[in-house]
Design an enzyme around this catalytic site. Structure first.
Site: not given
Ligand code: NAD
Ligand code: TYD
Length: 349
Positions: A130-132, A155, A159
């Protein structure tokens, strides 16, 4: 080629599985999923009888289980999507995210490395992320593949950790890996706890649509089938050891997005214009709510020729139509009845 896709019963995984099963009939596609609340085999009912598709129910946190399926099926490649994926759940229970996203990923890396060690170069471990992991942007700027990691939710921290392990196995053991970091997805099969499907469900049922804080947070939205197409391109044409950012060039403030959705749904449901906007309800903000995510996808676009296939207005309209046409899917998910599908289709075979 035998490809193990993890998390294939979930939102994005189901689209990746369908794309690979139908586009590459010469491949054997194995879908490994332990069917958490987010896993729903009804997402794949149209392809489950295909000869090149096999469902494996199992947990990536269990190394003995992984050992058994690698031994039995001799996978050539892995596309790893299985994860706990909801930020709000990670705030309530961070450890569940450590188990699946970190330990589960390391288990998969260990098992792949062990089974592929005599001819590592003939294999591929593709990690979907993810870009998060890059943290939060201010008003300006975009995440590139060089942006330093700065995860801020449990989260995204889990990741980011999994991404680091994947790169560590490439550098330390020579495991052939690829990674991609994608922005927010939307489209069919999305579990209705995430913003867009939750809002569609609530607007349809004339319930309040919760908008966190002032609705000023910005996300870059990508239609899920375009993410699946990008994964296909990176799997087949991307360079080993490299990362590709995937985004829709499509930034929306949450409040603007919800207003667009309300207006589209007024039209589709035959309600007076402005009616559904009355459902918008500002609620307490998410703890540590990242302000803005936005992706620079130019590497993927320039090197692999990928581009989004739909505009946001088109993709959102298709998504609303899908939810309005698939009320049984939505009712089963919201009532919990979708678990019965697995019982019927698989347990008694
Ligand atoms: P999802 O929650 O809809 O699906 C996750 C799937 O993984 C489910 O089918 C679940 O049953 C399965 N799973 C969970 N724990 C497991 C375990 N221990 N063993 C086996 N299977 C397990 O998630 P999604 O939105 O489809 O996301 C898929 C991947 O893409 C995730 O890795 C996520 O981090 C990443 N991603 C998601 C988005 C997004 O907007 N949804 C954006 C970028 C990246
Ligand atoms: P979400 O779909 O949970 O994805 P992510 O947190 O991974 O970006 O949320 C998207 C945006 O919408 C995010 O800024 C939080 C916000 N949001 C709401 O305003 N209301 C909601 O009910 C939800 C679930 C999210």
């Amino acid at each position: 080629m035998k490809v193990l896709i993890t998390g294939g019963a979930g939102f994005i995984g189901s689209h990746v599985v369908r794309l690979f099963v139908t586009k590459y009939p010469e491949y054997q596609i194995f879908n490994l999923d332990n069917l958490t609340y987010a896993g729903n085999l009804a997402n794949l009912s149209d392809i489950e009888e295909r000869e090149n598709y096999t469902f494996l129910k199992g947990d990536i946190v269990d190394p003995a289980y992984l050992e058994g399926i690698f031994e039995e099926h001799k996978f050539d490649s892995v596309i790893h999507l299985a994860a706990e994926s909801h930020v709000d759940r990670s705030i309530a229970d961070p450890l569940a995210f450590v188990y699946t996203n970190v330990i589960g990923t390391v288990n998969l890396l260990n098992t792949a490395r062990k089974h592929w060690k005599t001819n590592l170069q003939d294999h591929l471990f593709y990690h979907v992320s993810t870009d998060e992991v890059y943290g939060s942007l201010g008003e300006e700027g975009l995440f590139t593949e060089e942006t330093a990691y700065d995860p801020r939710s449990p989260y995204s921290a889990s990741k980011a950790s999994s991404d680091h392990f994947v790169r560590a196995y490439y550098h330390t053991y020579g495991l052939p890996v690829k990674l991609s970091n994608c922005s927010n997805n939307y489209g069919p099969n999305h579990f209705p706890e995430k913003l867009i499907p939750l809002a569609i469900y609530n607007i349809q049922n004339e319930r309040p649509v919760p908008v966190y804080g002032k609705g000023e947070n910005v996300r870059d939205w990508l239609y899920v089938l375009d993410h699946a197409r990008a994964i296909d391109d990176i799997f087949h044409k991307g360079n080993i050891g490299e990362t590709y950012n995937i985004g829709g060039v499509n930034e929306w403030r949450n409040i603007d997005l919800i207003e667009l959705l309300c207006d589209q749904m007024d039209e589709k449901l035959g309600r007076p214009t402005g009616e559904s906007r009355k459902l918008i309800t500002f609620v307490k903000d998410r703890a540590g709510h990242d302000l803005r995510y936005a992706i620079d996808s130019s590497k993927l676009m320039n090197e692999l020729g990928w581009a989004p296939s739909v505009t946001f207005e088109q993709g959102l309209s298709k998504t609303v139509d899908w939810y309005l046409e698939n009320t049984e899917w939505l009712n089963n998910v919201t009532s919990g009845n979708y678990k019965a599908y697995y019982e019927q289709q698989y347990t008694h075979r």
